[in-house]
Design a protein around this motif. Structure first.
Motif, PDB file in Angstrom:
ATOM      1  N   GLN A  71       0.846  -1.193  -0.023  1.00 16.76           N
ATOM      2  CA  GLN A  71       0.071   0.043   0.025  1.00 16.76           C
ATOM      3  C   GLN A  71       0.875   1.466  -0.095  1.00 16.76           C
ATOM      4  O   GLN A  71       0.564   2.211  -0.685  1.00 16.76           O
ATOM      5  CB  GLN A  71      -1.036   0.135   1.336  1.00 16.76           C
ATOM      6  CG  GLN A  71      -1.927  -1.150   1.331  1.00 16.76           C
ATOM      7  CD  GLN A  71      -3.134  -0.975   0.480  1.00 16.76           C
ATOM      8  OE1 GLN A  71      -3.013  -0.394  -0.765  1.00 16.76           O
ATOM      9  NE2 GLN A  71      -4.353  -1.015   0.934  1.00 16.76           N
ATOM     10  N   THR A  87      -4.907  -8.412  -4.666  1.00 14.67           N
ATOM     11  CA  THR A  87      -6.020  -7.622  -3.741  1.00 14.67           C
ATOM     12  C   THR A  87      -6.643  -9.045  -3.215  1.00 14.67           C
ATOM     13  O   THR A  87      -6.804  -9.294  -1.967  1.00 14.67           O
ATOM     14  CB  THR A  87      -6.722  -6.977  -4.490  1.00 14.67           C
ATOM     15  OG1 THR A  87      -5.925  -5.888  -4.396  1.00 14.67           O
ATOM     16  CG2 THR A  87      -7.825  -6.416  -3.437  1.00 14.67           C
ATOM     17  N   ARG A 137      -6.816  -9.798   0.907  1.00 11.61           N
ATOM     18  CA  ARG A 137      -7.944  -9.410   1.434  1.00 11.61           C
ATOM     19  C   ARG A 137      -8.096 -10.650   2.493  1.00 11.61           C
ATOM     20  O   ARG A 137      -8.421 -10.465   3.844  1.00 11.61           O
ATOM     21  CB  ARG A 137      -9.028  -9.052   0.509  1.00 11.61           C
ATOM     22  CG  ARG A 137     -10.258  -8.804   1.320  1.00 11.61           C
ATOM     23  CD  ARG A 137     -11.397  -8.691   0.261  1.00 11.61           C
ATOM     24  NE  ARG A 137     -11.243  -7.494  -0.497  1.00 11.61           N
ATOM     25  CZ  ARG A 137     -11.243  -7.325  -1.845  1.00 11.61           C
ATOM     26  NH1 ARG A 137     -11.478  -8.351  -2.679  1.00 11.61           N
ATOM     27  NH2 ARG A 137     -11.059  -6.455  -2.384  1.00 11.61           N
ATOM     28  N   LYS A 138      -8.039 -11.947   1.896  1.00 10.62           N
ATOM     29  CA  LYS A 138      -8.252 -13.032   2.634  1.00 10.62           C
ATOM     30  C   LYS A 138      -7.421 -13.028   3.986  1.00 10.62           C
ATOM     31  O   LYS A 138      -7.670 -13.558   5.001  1.00 10.62           O
ATOM     32  CB  LYS A 138      -8.192 -14.336   1.729  1.00 10.62           C
ATOM     33  CG  LYS A 138      -8.133 -15.543   2.462  1.00 10.62           C
ATOM     34  CD  LYS A 138      -7.967 -16.823   1.482  1.00 10.62           C
ATOM     35  CE  LYS A 138      -6.733 -16.838   0.788  1.00 10.62           C
ATOM     36  NZ  LYS A 138      -5.658 -17.633   2.051  1.00 10.62           N
ATOM     37  N   ALA A 158      -8.029 -10.588   6.748  1.00  5.51           N
ATOM     38  CA  ALA A 158      -8.993 -10.764   7.500  1.00  5.51           C
ATOM     39  C   ALA A 158      -8.498 -11.666   8.420  1.00  5.51           C
ATOM     40  O   ALA A 158      -9.034 -11.902   9.488  1.00  5.51           O
ATOM     41  CB  ALA A 158     -10.032 -11.173   6.472  1.00  5.51           C
ATOM     42  N   HIS A 200      -4.420  -1.260   5.422  1.00  3.14           N
ATOM     43  CA  HIS A 200      -5.807  -0.752   4.798  1.00  3.14           C
ATOM     44  C   HIS A 200      -5.688   0.644   4.244  1.00  3.14           C
ATOM     45  O   HIS A 200      -6.476   0.886   3.381  1.00  3.14           O
ATOM     46  CB  HIS A 200      -6.884  -0.568   5.814  1.00  3.14           C
ATOM     47  CG  HIS A 200      -7.449  -2.046   6.388  1.00  3.14           C
ATOM     48  ND1 HIS A 200      -6.752  -2.549   7.472  1.00  3.14           N
ATOM     49  CD2 HIS A 200      -8.338  -2.768   5.949  1.00  3.14           C
ATOM     50  CE1 HIS A 200      -7.577  -3.595   7.602  1.00  3.14           C
ATOM     51  NE2 HIS A 200      -8.427  -3.691   6.834  1.00  3.14           N
ATOM     52  N   ARG A 255      -8.315  -2.528  -1.834  1.00  2.00           N
ATOM     53  CA  ARG A 255      -9.346  -2.426  -0.884  1.00  2.00           C
ATOM     54  C   ARG A 255      -9.304  -3.815   0.016  1.00  2.00           C
ATOM     55  O   ARG A 255      -9.645  -4.758  -0.615  1.00  2.00           O
ATOM     56  CB  ARG A 255     -10.890  -2.095  -1.417  1.00  2.00           C
ATOM     57  CG  ARG A 255     -10.862  -0.994  -2.382  1.00  2.00           C
ATOM     58  CD  ARG A 255     -12.174  -0.945  -3.258  1.00  2.00           C
ATOM     59  NE  ARG A 255     -13.340  -1.076  -2.313  1.00  2.00           N
ATOM     60  CZ  ARG A 255     -13.983   0.145  -1.632  1.00  2.00           C
ATOM     61  NH1 ARG A 255     -13.045   1.186  -1.748  1.00  2.00           N
ATOM     62  NH2 ARG A 255     -14.953  -0.069  -0.823  1.00  2.00           N
ATOM     63  N   LEU A 256      -8.731  -3.907   1.141  1.00  3.57           N
ATOM     64  CA  LEU A 256      -8.699  -4.952   1.844  1.00  3.57           C
ATOM     65  C   LEU A 256      -9.524  -5.296   3.070  1.00  3.57           C
ATOM     66  O   LEU A 256      -9.038  -5.966   3.980  1.00  3.57           O
ATOM     67  CB  LEU A 256      -6.951  -5.094   2.287  1.00  3.57           C
ATOM     68  CG  LEU A 256      -6.085  -4.922   1.261  1.00  3.57           C
ATOM     69  CD1 LEU A 256      -4.913  -4.961   1.945  1.00  3.57           C
ATOM     70  CD2 LEU A 256      -6.222  -6.248   0.291  1.00  3.57           C
ATOM     71  N   GLY A 257     -10.360  -4.318   3.285  1.00  2.00           N
ATOM     72  CA  GLY A 257     -11.464  -4.453   4.254  1.00  2.00           C
ATOM     73  C   GLY A 257     -11.575  -3.191   5.048  1.00  2.00           C
ATOM     74  O   GLY A 257     -10.933  -2.366   4.719  1.00  2.00           O
TER      75      GLY A 257
END
Length: 282
Positions: A181, A231, A235-236, A239, A260, A265-267
Motif C-alpha cells: 500500500q 488484492t 484481503r483473505k 481478514a 488498509h 481495498r482490503l477491508g
C-alpha cells in the motif's frame, strides 16, 4: 527416508508445478484433481490420478494446496478420517490455525498428524525449487514433511509447534500488504510530481526504498495489474490476521491500519480489533 508416496490435492497454479517437482524428485504421487486437463498433464508426467479425494489418504504424506479455510473444511475431513495414524498431512493453505484443530475431530486418535506449511513465493519459484516454506508441527512429523516440500522449496524454515507457521505467514503477509500500500501510494505521489511509474520503480529498486512489493509491481507490469492480482489473496489473509489478533488479544492496530491505507481495498480498518473471520471460513 527414500522415495515416498505423496497424496496431492489442489493442483492449481502453485500446486501443479509442485506435483511436477515431486515427480522429478522420484516420489510417487497419488493425485486428486477435478479439472480433466490438469489430470491429463500430470498423468502424462507420471502422477497416478484417483477418483475421490479420500483416495489420496493412502499415502505416506498428503499435501493439501487448497485456497481457503472453507475449502479445507469441505475437502479434508474425509481425508483425515481415512488417513493411517502414520500418514502426515502437510497443509499449504494460509488461513486460521483453528481450522487445523477442527480437523482433529475427524482423526482416529483424536489429533491428526498435521504440519502447517505456509509458503511465500510464486509458481516460477516452485519450478526453480526456490519456494520459501515455513513448517510448524510436532517434531516427529517434520522430517517427512521436510523431505516432501524439499522437492520444491528452499529454504524450508521450522517455526515451532503446529500453527506457528501460519502465524509467521500471516504476519509476513500483513507486512507485505502494508508495504504494498505504501509503495502504491508512492507511485501515486510520483505521478503528481511528474515521475513515471517505471522510472520510479527502477530508482526504488536500486535505492533504500526498494522492496519485494516494488519488484512484484514491476514484474506484474505496473500498479494496476499488480493490484488486481494480489488484492483477493491479501484481503483473505488480512481478514485472517484480524481474526487471529482478536482471538489472541494481540494489538496489530498499527500494522492493520497501514495495510488498509492505500489503493487496494482490503477491508474495513474500523473492525481491526474485534472483527471475527467470515462464518464460511471458521
Amino acid at each position: 527416508m527414500g522415495t515416498l508416496t505423496v497424496g496431492f490435492l489442489g493442483a492449481g497454479q502453485i500446486g501443479e508445478p509442485m506435483v511436477e517437482r515431486l515427480l522429478a524428485a522420484g516420489h510417487r504421487v497419488r493425485l486428486y484433481a477435478r479439472r480433466p486437463e490438469v489430470r491429463g498433464r500430470l498423468s502424462a508426467a507420471g502422477a497416478q490420478p484417483v477418483d475421490e479425494a479420500a483416495d489420496v489418504a493412502a499415502s505416506d504424506v498428503v499435501v493439501s494446496c487448497l485456497y481457503s479455510d472453507a475449502q479445507m473444511l469441505d475437502v479434508l475431513p474425509e481425508i483425515v478420517e481415512a488417513m493411517d495414524a502414520r500418514t502426515v498431512l502437510v497443509s499449504h493453505t494460509t488461513g486460521l490455525p483453528g481450522t487445523l484443530d477442527r480437523l482433529d475431530t475427524y482423526a482416529a486418535g483424536g489429533r491428526a498428524a498435521i504440519v502447517d506449511a505456509s509458503f511465500s513465493g510464486t509458481p516460477d519459484a516452485v519450478r526453480a525449487g526456490r519456494l520459501v516454506v515455513y513448517l510448524g508441527g510436532d517434531p516427529g512429523h517434520l522430517a517427512p514433511a521436510r523431505q516432501v516440500v524439499g522437492a520444491y522449496a528452499r529454504p524450508v524454515l521450522t517455526t515451532g509447534g503446529r500453527g506457528s507457521a501460519l502465524h509467521v505467514k500471516l504476519l509476513n503477509n500483513l507486512l507485505f500488504a502494508a508495504i504494498s500500500q505504501l509503495t502504491l501510494r508512492t507511485l501515486e505521489a510520483g505521478r503528481v510530481l511528474g515521475v513515471e511509474d517505471s522510472a520510479l520503480l527502477e530508482a526504488l529498486a536500486a535505492g533504500s526504498g526498494g522492496s519485494t512489493a516494488g519488484r512484484y509491481i514491476t514484474a506484474r507490469g505496473g500498479a494496476e495489474p499488480f493490484t488486481a492480482t494480489v488484492t483477493p489473496y491479501l484481503r483473505k489473509d488480512v481478514a485472517a490476521c484480524r481474526a487471529v489478533a482478536a482471538e489472541a488479544g494481540a494489538d496489530l492496530t498499527t500494522l492493520l491500519a497501514a495495510a488498509h491505507d492505500g489503493p487496494m481495498r482490503l477491508g474495513d480498518p474500523s473492525t481491526t480489533r474485534t472483527e471475527r473471520f467470515d462464518e464460511d471460513h471458521r
